[in-house]
Structures are given as C-alpha cells and as structure tokens.
Design an enzyme around this catalytic site. Structure first.
Site, PDB file in Angstrom:
ATOM      1  N   ARG A 185       7.255  28.059 -14.173  1.00  0.00           N
ATOM      2  CA  ARG A 185       8.446  28.929 -14.185  1.00  0.00           C
ATOM      3  C   ARG A 185       9.735  28.128 -14.011  1.00  0.00           C
ATOM      4  O   ARG A 185       9.773  27.128 -13.282  1.00  0.00           O
ATOM      5  CB  ARG A 185       8.330  29.988 -13.093  1.00  0.00           C
ATOM      6  CG  ARG A 185       7.191  30.951 -13.370  1.00  0.00           C
ATOM      7  CD  ARG A 185       7.048  31.954 -12.258  1.00  0.00           C
ATOM      8  NE  ARG A 185       7.912  33.103 -12.386  1.00  0.00           N
ATOM      9  CZ  ARG A 185       8.590  33.649 -11.380  1.00  0.00           C
ATOM     10  NH1 ARG A 185       8.558  33.124 -10.179  1.00  0.00           N
ATOM     11  NH2 ARG A 185       9.320  34.716 -11.578  1.00  0.00           N
TER      12      ARG A 185
ATOM     13  N   GLU B  90      10.217  35.678 -19.904  1.00  0.00           N
ATOM     14  CA  GLU B  90       9.719  36.506 -18.795  1.00  0.00           C
ATOM     15  C   GLU B  90      10.660  37.684 -18.559  1.00  0.00           C
ATOM     16  O   GLU B  90      11.854  37.498 -18.351  1.00  0.00           O
ATOM     17  CB  GLU B  90       9.620  35.671 -17.509  1.00  0.00           C
ATOM     18  CG  GLU B  90       9.174  36.476 -16.288  1.00  0.00           C
ATOM     19  CD  GLU B  90       9.063  35.651 -14.997  1.00  0.00           C
ATOM     20  OE1 GLU B  90       8.726  34.455 -15.063  1.00  0.00           O
ATOM     21  OE2 GLU B  90       9.325  36.216 -13.922  1.00  0.00           O
TER      22      GLU B  90
ATOM     23  N   ARG C 173      24.779  29.700  -9.371  1.00  0.00           N
ATOM     24  CA  ARG C 173      23.331  29.913  -9.546  1.00  0.00           C
ATOM     25  C   ARG C 173      22.954  30.105 -11.010  1.00  0.00           C
ATOM     26  O   ARG C 173      21.879  29.666 -11.433  1.00  0.00           O
ATOM     27  CB  ARG C 173      22.911  31.132  -8.713  1.00  0.00           C
ATOM     28  CG  ARG C 173      21.509  31.585  -8.998  1.00  0.00           C
ATOM     29  CD  ARG C 173      21.031  32.563  -7.966  1.00  0.00           C
ATOM     30  NE  ARG C 173      19.852  33.277  -8.440  1.00  0.00           N
ATOM     31  CZ  ARG C 173      19.194  34.177  -7.745  1.00  0.00           C
ATOM     32  NH1 ARG C 173      19.611  34.500  -6.531  1.00  0.00           N
ATOM     33  NH2 ARG C 173      18.131  34.777  -8.234  1.00  0.00           N
TER      34      ARG C 173
ATOM     35  N   ASP D 262      18.518  37.123 -12.197  1.00  0.00           N
ATOM     36  CA  ASP D 262      17.247  37.678 -11.737  1.00  0.00           C
ATOM     37  C   ASP D 262      17.101  39.155 -12.082  1.00  0.00           C
ATOM     38  O   ASP D 262      17.254  40.003 -11.206  1.00  0.00           O
ATOM     39  CB  ASP D 262      17.146  37.484 -10.212  1.00  0.00           C
ATOM     40  CG  ASP D 262      15.753  37.729  -9.685  1.00  0.00           C
ATOM     41  OD1 ASP D 262      14.843  37.918 -10.508  1.00  0.00           O
ATOM     42  OD2 ASP D 262      15.570  37.725  -8.459  1.00  0.00           O
TER      43      ASP D 262
ATOM     44  N   GLU E  89      12.400  46.363 -10.127  1.00  0.00           N
ATOM     45  CA  GLU E  89      12.972  45.903  -8.858  1.00  0.00           C
ATOM     46  C   GLU E  89      14.452  46.271  -8.711  1.00  0.00           C
ATOM     47  O   GLU E  89      14.866  46.801  -7.694  1.00  0.00           O
ATOM     48  CB  GLU E  89      12.785  44.385  -8.765  1.00  0.00           C
ATOM     49  CG  GLU E  89      13.416  43.778  -7.529  1.00  0.00           C
ATOM     50  CD  GLU E  89      13.170  42.284  -7.417  1.00  0.00           C
ATOM     51  OE1 GLU E  89      12.422  41.729  -8.239  1.00  0.00           O
ATOM     52  OE2 GLU E  89      13.727  41.673  -6.487  1.00  0.00           O
TER      53      GLU E  89
ATOM     54  N   GLU F 276      12.797  29.402  -4.105  1.00  0.00           N
ATOM     55  CA  GLU F 276      12.803  30.359  -2.993  1.00  0.00           C
ATOM     56  C   GLU F 276      11.802  29.972  -1.908  1.00  0.00           C
ATOM     57  O   GLU F 276      11.011  30.792  -1.437  1.00  0.00           O
ATOM     58  CB  GLU F 276      12.530  31.771  -3.529  1.00  0.00           C
ATOM     59  CG  GLU F 276      13.555  32.195  -4.566  1.00  0.00           C
ATOM     60  CD  GLU F 276      13.440  33.639  -5.032  1.00  0.00           C
ATOM     61  OE1 GLU F 276      12.314  34.160  -5.082  1.00  0.00           O
ATOM     62  OE2 GLU F 276      14.485  34.231  -5.349  1.00  0.00           O
TER      63      GLU F 276
HETATM   64  C1  GCU Z   1      13.027  37.847  -7.238  1.00  0.00           C
HETATM   65  C2  GCU Z   1      12.227  38.765  -6.357  1.00  0.00           C
HETATM   66  C3  GCU Z   1      11.213  38.019  -5.569  1.00  0.00           C
HETATM   67  C4  GCU Z   1      10.380  37.141  -6.492  1.00  0.00           C
HETATM   68  C5  GCU Z   1      11.255  36.294  -7.362  1.00  0.00           C
HETATM   69  C6  GCU Z   1      10.505  35.523  -8.424  1.00  0.00           C
HETATM   70  O1  GCU Z   1      13.827  37.016  -6.463  1.00  0.00           O
HETATM   71  O2  GCU Z   1      13.078  39.471  -5.493  1.00  0.00           O
HETATM   72  O3  GCU Z   1      10.407  38.949  -4.908  1.00  0.00           O
HETATM   73  O4  GCU Z   1       9.524  36.358  -5.767  1.00  0.00           O
HETATM   74  O5  GCU Z   1      12.178  37.088  -8.024  1.00  0.00           O
HETATM   75  O6  GCU Z   1      10.678  35.841  -9.596  1.00  0.00           O
HETATM   76  O7  GCU Z   1       9.745  34.625  -8.115  1.00  0.00           O
END
Ligand code: GCU
Length: 674
Positions: A315, A383, A332, A361, A389, A282
């Site tokens: 991670r 994890e 994904r 996720d 969320e 991300e």
């Molecule tokens: C999700 C979440 C993010 C977070 C990411 C992660 O995508 O929305 O806010 O950074 O998980 O686990 O790193």
C-alpha cells in the site's frame, strides 16, 4: 425477499418464464477434462449455480450431465458449459444462443462461472435470451476485496455487525462463507483479503501452524468460486513471531526467516495468492525504521514469495502522521507521490502498489492521486472504500459508484491516449498484468450483510464496475434494484432516484468545495469542524475569520505540480480549478465569488440547506414504497433515512453556525443560523 441472499435471492419470474420458454425442459451439459482439477471444480460450481437459478426463476428442473471434452459437440439442444481456446483472456466468456442451443464458453473455469452468472442476471431481469450473443472480457485482472476484519471478530471501520470470518481468534467457515463466495463470484470478484491491514499483536499469528488448516479449507471454498485468498501481513513478523532482533530487509537473518516462512506457508496453503502490506503507515512497522526505502522493503517479501508464484500488494498510504498543525509546509497530500514516484521501476515484477483513489483518505470528494500516471514501470491497483467511513457509515445512503466512475475516467495525461486511471489500472496503458482494483469491503454479519439495505448497491456495484469499467453507474443501480427488489417499475424509479442523487446530497450537507475532514475524530461520524484542525494528522482546513482552504499551488505547498500538464495548471489556476475541489487547492476569502455568482460563504449556507431538504424529499419519495417492498425491509430503510435526516440537520446547523460565527457574514436569504 430474503436479504440474506442479496441480489441472488431468486424469485419465480413469470415474465422471464414466458420470454425464455425455450429453456424449459433443457439439460445442462458440463464439459470437463479428465481427472480431478480445480478448473473442473469451478465448472461444476457453475453448473450447480445455473441449475439452482433456473429451478427457482423459471420454476423448472434441469438435469446436469457431465461429459469429457469432445462428446459435448454432439448436443443439439441444451445448455453447454465448456472451456475453449478461442477466447484468449482469462475470465472472459462467451454466451450464445442458437436454435435452442445455449452455450457458455470461456478460456478457464472462472470465465464459465462468470458466463453462468451473466445468464442468471438476464433471467432475473427478464431479458430475452433468444439469439443472445455476448462476449465479455474483464477490464481489470485483479478485482479484489479488502476486509478490515480483526481476529477478535470486530471490524475496523465496519458498519454492519461483526466479522463472519473471525470470532474469538478462530476462523469461521459456515453457510455464510459459502454465500459470500457465491455473491462475490456473481459480480466478478476474484481475490479477497480477509484480515485487517493493521496487523498487530496476536493477528500476526495468522501465518502460523495454529491457523493453516482452517485457512486451507477457506481457500478451497473460495477457489471453487474462482476467488483467491490473500492475507494481510505484519512487516515486523520476524520480530513478533520469529523472535529476531530486527525486521531490516537487508539483514541476512531476516531474509532467511522470510524464505523459510513463505516455504512453510505455501506448503500448507498452496492456493494462497499472496499478501497485502501496510508498512510505515499510521504506526505500522516498515522499512523506514531501518533506513530502507519502500521498494527495498517490498522486494524483500517479493523475493521470498516468488518461488511459489505469490504476489505482494504494497500500500502507498504512507505519510507523516505526527505533523505539527502549525507547520504550513508539510502537506500530507504530497506524501504518497514524494515517497513512491521516485522509485518507479525499482519494484520487483511480483509487487503491485495499491494506491488510494485520492491523496488523503476516502473523503467524500478528493482529487485523484497524482501517483496514477506517474509510475510507468510499476504495477498498480486502485484502492477505493465501499465501507462508508467518511460517507455516512452505512447509516446514510451514499451510492458511491458515480464517484468511482469519475475517478476511473480521470485523464492523467500520462500518454497521448489510454491515459485514464481505468486504462492504467487495467494494464491498457503500460501492458501490465498484475493490476486492477481493490475496495475496503462493507460487509459484516448483519442479516442484510451491509447494515443499510441500500449499501448493498455499493458492494454489487463495485464488483460489476471492477469487471467492466464502462458500465454506467445508473445501469448498475438499475440491475441491482431489479435483482434485489424485483421488477416493479415504481420501486425501480424511486430507488434509482434516491441512489443516483445520494452522493451529491451527502456532499452538500457535509463537506463543501472539497474541504473534507470536518468530522468527529476517531469514529468519523457526524460534524466537528475543528475536530482535526489542531491535531497531528495533517488534515487541516485552515479556516479563519476571513477565509478557508489549503493553498496547494506552487505558492503554497506545491502539491499541484505533482500532476502532469495540463492537470497541474488546471488545479493551480483558480480560473480553471473545478469548483467542487476549489478549497482543496486554494485558500479563498468567504467573499470570493464563485463561477455560479455566489460567494464562498453563501455557497456553504445554500448547499447545507439544500442537502437537508433533499433528504426530506428522499424520505417522502421512499414512503411511496410502503406495501411495494417487504415491510421489514421498508421499515429498516426508513429508519436509516430518518437517522440520516437528523444527522444531516446536525451537519447543516453546525457547519453553517461555525462559518457564520467565524465570518460574521449573514445568510443572504435570512434563514435560521444559530
Ligand atoms: C484510515 C482509517 C483507518 C485505516 C487507514 C488505512 O485512516 O481511518 O482505520 O487503518 O485508513 O487505510 O490503513
């Protein structure tokens, strides 16, 4: 009832006082070793905790006497805290009562502390300590919390106020920090990461001289409660902090920079456990930028930290977040396995991979990640996310422990036996030592810590479960209710029902049959069926006028074959695929008949109506508690439940209307759809 202390809000307990009369007038004898050391400090913490709890719960004062080793054997009555070599496993403990002599023994200070908190739990729940004889051994070596706290005081995915670790780029160390350490130790948490995995901009500076002094104080507060401090790290720190041109793991300047950095860090922070790293994910930097793989990336840090006994937690949340929604081949869900499974055996021994429970996720329902069971020679952490969320953001009640139990119990078929996720992450399957569980934490500086008072059950439950994965979700919920709200059976009965059905209710009015992702983009609260459908995130439901779901069978993306047999065929075959996940694995027509005899579309309508009516019942039931729990807390929870109902109606009406408009098929029962 003071919610600032959560489940450690000790109340005088007359029942416990009567049953455990023999404890009145006793003293605590603490057996320590000579000299000043950390083990002694933790045992002293344990003694003080016990003194406080006995004082409040049994309403009696107990004195603490310190003894050096052997002399404690002379005690004929009293409460003895001591280390012993009999128990071999770190953090395990033995609590035993014989003829008025109550002993808490463990192999290390932490075990003694856990034994004390075990005893306190029994005192709060009014169990009889006479003839007690229990040995508890933790299932998971690492029982971690991951806080996604930013240094400006905000919390990524935080639903209970601001950070209590950071404010205006400074560290906060105060009463709440102490209470936090105590609460976490009381449920067996032994490690915590205080800063967000997304380390950017000035947050990179946490590993610089500006912060060492404060981090050291914090790590000592934690250490006295047996908790090891970890930090999240920016992989591009050599560039952002060191001014180098690259962060390439094979670049000698980069290697030298990290070696020097780790030496500096450990000179100032000798208690530091290590680092958590989100790389190539991300938008975060990582080894891919330099054409290196994930093992090469992680090993760079692992080598540099090794001389200090530190650990790198890496991670596996690595996927392409620049996908084209028109592309039906890239999936994904496949990414974690595709990137990591081939690297099994290549990670150094002080690297642990941290794997999200599912391949996507933290949705309300996902299959278990196929990485579990695929990496025999790699240490792994499971994890999960108690920050809700995608499960109602601590405005909806959603007790997650039943879901975590399902994940832990999932059979991967990686071996003949001991092949469940719980076996793998505990080290039972492959004999690993650095492994366990981590959760994205749900705390903030709200008075009650978790925003929704009932979300405290997830924090408590996560800790208890990560220590003992065989506890039932129900037993944990009961304990939490008794310790938080007292022993009123009516309160227990009603809250237990609400908690135990909450996940299923939430699932019903939100996301049917494992589809996921029909949420508002960015903040992820509330319905938006196509919110992520035409975006770059790889999270599609593929609904059209005929059907919905993602074909992940060998005829589709082939994801099902990342599982071992028999899971691979079980998911690929529509007949055997568990219905709760059927749209995760298959694209089905709305008219497809499920095993219940209902069509997919009718299932969608029915569950959405049911979900809302279950929330209505919850509220009715909850209202019976007025006057039985503290009014302020009652009103706070009621307020959240009412918001939940409103939101659930919105979910029901948007989802049902969307699918009615797409499919043109009416509800069999003629209920109102807009
Ligand atoms: C999700 C979440 C993010 C977070 C990411 C992660 O995508 O929305 O806010 O950074 O998980 O686990 O790193």
């Amino acid at each position: 009832m003071s919610f600032e202390k959560m489940w450690l809000n000790y109340q005088k307990n007359e029942k416990s006082q009567v049953i455990n009369r023999f404890m009145l007038g006793q003293s605590i004898y603490v057996c320590i070793s000579e000299g000043e050391n950390q083990e002694n400090r933790v045992i002293r913490t344990a003694a003080k905790e016990l003194q406080e709890a006995i004082g409040d719960i049994l309403d009696t004062h107990v004195d603490i006497y310190e003894k050096i080793h052997e002399s404690v054997d002379e005690c004929l009555e009293g409460i003895i805290l001591r280390r012993t070599d009999v128990l071999k496993t770190p953090d395990a403990y033995h609590v035993k009562e014989r003829d008025g002599l109550l002993s808490i023994e463990a192999n290390n200070g932490r075990g003694v502390l856990y034994g004390v908190f075990d005893l306190i739990r029994r005192l709060q729940c009014a169990s009889n300590l006479k003839r007690l004889d229990v040995i508890e051994t933790p299932d998971n070596p690492l029982r971690m919390l991951n806080h996604w706290d930013n240094m400006d005081g905000s919390i990524e995915r935080g639903y209970s106020g601001q950070s209590f670790f950071f404010k205006n780029h400074e560290l906060c160390i105060n009463d709440r920090t102490h209470m936090y350490a105590k609460l976490m130790a009381s449920v067996g948490i032994n490690a915590t990461v205080i800063n967000n995995v997304n380390v950017k901009d000035s947050a990179t500076e946490l590993i610089s001289s500006r912060y060492y002094k404060y981090l050291q104080v914090l790590s000592e507060v934690f250490a006295d409660y047996g908790i090891t401090l970890y930090l999240s790290l920016n992989y591009a720190a050599p560039i952002d902090l060191g001014g180098l041109a690259s962060a390439d793991p094979f670049d000698s300047e980069v290697i030298a920079w990290w070696e020097q950095k780790m030496q500096e860090i450990y000179t100032h922070l000798p208690h530091l456990g290590g680092f958590l790293v989100k790389a190539d994910s991300e938008g975060r930097p990582g080894p891919f930028t330099y054409g290196r793989n994930q093992a090469e990336g992680a090993n760079l840090l692992a080598r540099a930290i090794k001389p200090y006994g530190g650990t790198i937690i890496w991670r596996c949340f690595v996927y392409n977040c620049q996908q084209d929604w028109r592309d039906y081949n890239t999936d994904r869900a496949r990414a974690g396995y595709d990137y990591f499974a081939p690297l099994d055996g290549e990670f150094l021994e002080n690297v642990v991979l941290q794997i999200k429970n599912g391949p996507m996720d933290f949705q309300v329902r996902e299959p278990v990640s196929p990485l579990f069971g695929a990496m025999e020679h790699t240490q792994q952490i499971l994890e999960v996310q108690i920050a809700q969320e995608y499960t109602g953001q601590q405005r909806h009640v959603c007790y997650l422990i039943p879901m975590f139990k399902e994940i832990l119990d999932f059979k991967t078929y990686c071996g003949q036996d001991e092949d469940r996720v719980s076996d793998i992450v505990s080290g039972r399957s492959y004999g690993q030592k650095l492994c366990g569980m981590a959760t994205v934490a749900n705390t903030g500086n709200d008075t009650n810590w978790t925003g929704h008072d009932l979300a405290g059950a997830n924090l408590y439950g996560y800790g208890r479960l990560s220590f003992n994965t065989s506890l039932s979700a129900e037993a944990i919920a009961k304990e939490w209710i008794q310790r938080t709200f007292g022993l009123d059976p009516e309160v227990e009965h009603i809250l237990l029902n609400i908690l135990m059905q909450s996940h299923s209710t939430y699932e019903k009015y939100t996301s049917p049959l494992g589809i996921g992702w029909m949420v508002e983009p960015n903040h992820h609260y509330g319905p938006n069926v196509d919110g992520y459908e035409y975006s770059r995130w790889g999270t599609y439901h593929r609904a059209d006028h005929l059907g919905i779901g993602v074909d992940r069978t060998p005829q589709g993306t082939g994801y099902t074959h990342q599982y071992k047999e028999h899971n691979a065929s079980m998911y690929a075959d529509l007949e055997s695929c568990p219905e709760a996940l059927v749209l995760f694995f298959h694209h089905l027509k709305y008219t497809h008949e499920l095993k219940t005899g209902k069509t997919v579309i009718q299932h969608i309508y029915d569950t959405h109506f049911e979900g809302v009516s279950e929330v209505e019942t919850m509220i009715q039931e909850f209202k019976r508690l007025q006057g039985r729990i503290e009014q302020q807390v009652y009103l706070r929870i009621l307020d959240r439940l009412e918001e939940q109902l409103e939101s659930a109606r919105e979910w029901r009406d948007q989802i049902n209307t969307y699918f009615y408009r797409k499919s043109g098929i009416s509800d069999k029962h003629g209920r109102q759809i807009f």
